[in-house]
Design an enzyme around this catalytic site. Structure first.
Site, mmCIF file in Angstrom:
data_model
loop_
_atom_site.group_PDB
_atom_site.id
_atom_site.type_symbol
_atom_site.label_atom_id
_atom_site.label_comp_id
_atom_site.label_asym_id
_atom_site.label_seq_id
_atom_site.Cartn_x
_atom_site.Cartn_y
_atom_site.Cartn_z
ATOM 1 N NE ARG A 159 -3.514 -2.212 2.868
ATOM 2 C CZ ARG A 159 -3.252 -3.332 3.547
ATOM 3 N NH1 ARG A 159 -2.062 -3.474 4.127
ATOM 4 N NH2 ARG A 159 -4.154 -4.286 3.668
ATOM 5 C CE LYS A 183 -6.004 -0.668 4.915
ATOM 6 N NZ LYS A 183 -7.327 -0.925 4.295
ATOM 7 C CG HIS A 241 -4.661 0.274 -4.025
ATOM 8 N ND1 HIS A 241 -3.919 0.386 -2.867
ATOM 9 C CD2 HIS A 241 -5.566 -0.722 -3.790
ATOM 10 C CE1 HIS A 241 -4.358 -0.482 -1.972
ATOM 11 N NE2 HIS A 241 -5.344 -1.179 -2.517
ATOM 12 N NE ARG A 244 -2.817 -3.861 -1.097
ATOM 13 C CZ ARG A 244 -2.359 -4.624 -0.124
ATOM 14 N NH1 ARG A 244 -1.048 -4.824 -0.016
ATOM 15 N NH2 ARG A 244 -3.174 -5.204 0.740
ATOM 16 C CG HIS A 267 -5.971 -8.957 1.912
ATOM 17 N ND1 HIS A 267 -6.192 -9.445 0.622
ATOM 18 C CD2 HIS A 267 -5.816 -7.617 1.765
ATOM 19 C CE1 HIS A 267 -6.170 -8.437 -0.233
ATOM 20 N NE2 HIS A 267 -5.943 -7.330 0.435
ATOM 21 C CE1 TYR A 276 -6.022 -7.927 -6.596
ATOM 22 C CE2 TYR A 276 -6.402 -8.700 -4.360
ATOM 23 C CZ TYR A 276 -6.077 -7.693 -5.236
ATOM 24 O OH TYR A 276 -5.808 -6.442 -4.752
#
Length: 295
Positions: A159, A183, A241, A244, A267, A276
């Site tokens: 990110r 995150k 992004h 990514r 994730h 994906y």
């Protein structure tokens, strides 16, 4: 907006107001998420107050009513309905609040209301990525920095914020790895690709010393010697992004397991990574239509 926040906050009962503030101060929330959630949870609190409902009384019926409210037109303010993406964001904020304050077992069923249409990531093909990166060229400090930055974002699936948060010690050339803080301060280790390692080493040897002004530990420095911010990446690439997305899609097309891709992307849920598989499925369908005699 500040006045709107104040009105919403003052409309909450004191006990609920304290719960909301503790939730918003949670270290699990990034600063960007905290800003996005603040108005949403305060609006929800004001709605509960108007109905005479306490936070710990929220059940499926209450949440269903709130969803209906969000989905209706908004007379007196904006007559148009909220966009599905906005409703989804507000519900995510409310459910996170309920999970924090009441516990996961008390969070009402998330299947209430209409689902947002799946928006598949826009992932460029490998040759498109090569063309974009090749445009960032030059032997001066800033071009060397920019090429290293974008190569690393693509190579490690970072990110934008993760890329600018990297420190010098986060790149391990010996182990060919990058230590990433994602995150919620969750850490992960991502392999360092050969091309990215080459570009980062060029930057460290020939560009960063020219940019450094002090004892800044940041890997990527601005022209003034400070840590970069994400706006620099957006100036180089309006939609960073996509790199990514390309990282994940190209791994999947190369045969990587979804669980591996989940770990590399950081994730928390496999369902996020499974997006994906739909991207790859579109391309597989094209191959099938071209190749199979019964297509």
């Amino acid at each position: 907006m500040g006045r709107q926040n104040e009105v919403a906050r003052e409309s909450l009962p004191v006990s609920d107001r304290a719960l909301f503030e503790r939730f918003l101060a949670s270290p699990e929330l990034s600063e960007a998420t905290r800003r996005a959630y603040r108005v949403d949870v305060q609006e929800f609190g004001a709605w509960l107050r108007a109905r005479g409902t306490a936070l710990d009384e929220v059940d499926s019926a209450e949440l269903s009513a709130y969803i209906a409210e969000l989905g209706s037109s908004r007379p007196g303010r904006d007559p148009s309905k909220l966009a599905p993406a906005t409703i989804a964001r507000k519900l995510a904020a409310v459910r996170a609040l309920l999970r924090y304050t009441l516990g996961a077992a008390r969070v009402p069923d998330g299947r209430l209301g209409s689902r947002r249409a799946r928006r598949l990531p826009d992932a460029p093909k490998a040759e498109e990525v090569d063309a974009v990166l090749a445009q960032v060229s030059g032997d001066e400090p800033l071009p060397l920095r920019n090429r290293a930055l974008l190569e690393l974002v693509y190579s490690a699936g970072l990110r934008s914020q993760e890329a600018v948060d990297l420190d010098l010690g986060d790149v391990d050339f010996e182990q060919e790895a990058v230590h990433v803080r994602g995150k919620g301060n969750k850490e992960r280790v991502v392999p360092l690709g050969e091309e990215a390692a080459y570009r980062v080493r060029l930057y460290l040897d020939h560009a960063r010393p020219e940019l450094a002004r002090g004892a800044e530990d940041a890997l990527f420095l601005s022209a003034r010697g400070n840590r970069l911010n994400t706006s620099t990446i957006r100036r180089l690439l309006p939609h960073p992004h996509r790199l990514r997305h390309a990282f994940a899609t190209h791994l999947l097309e190369g045969g990587a397991d979804l669980r591996v891709i989940q770990e590399l992307l950081g994730h928390s849920s496999l369902s996020t990574t499974q997006t994906y598989s739909h991207v790859d499925g579109r391309r597989l369908r094209k191959v099938y239509d071209r190749s199979h005699p019964r297509s």
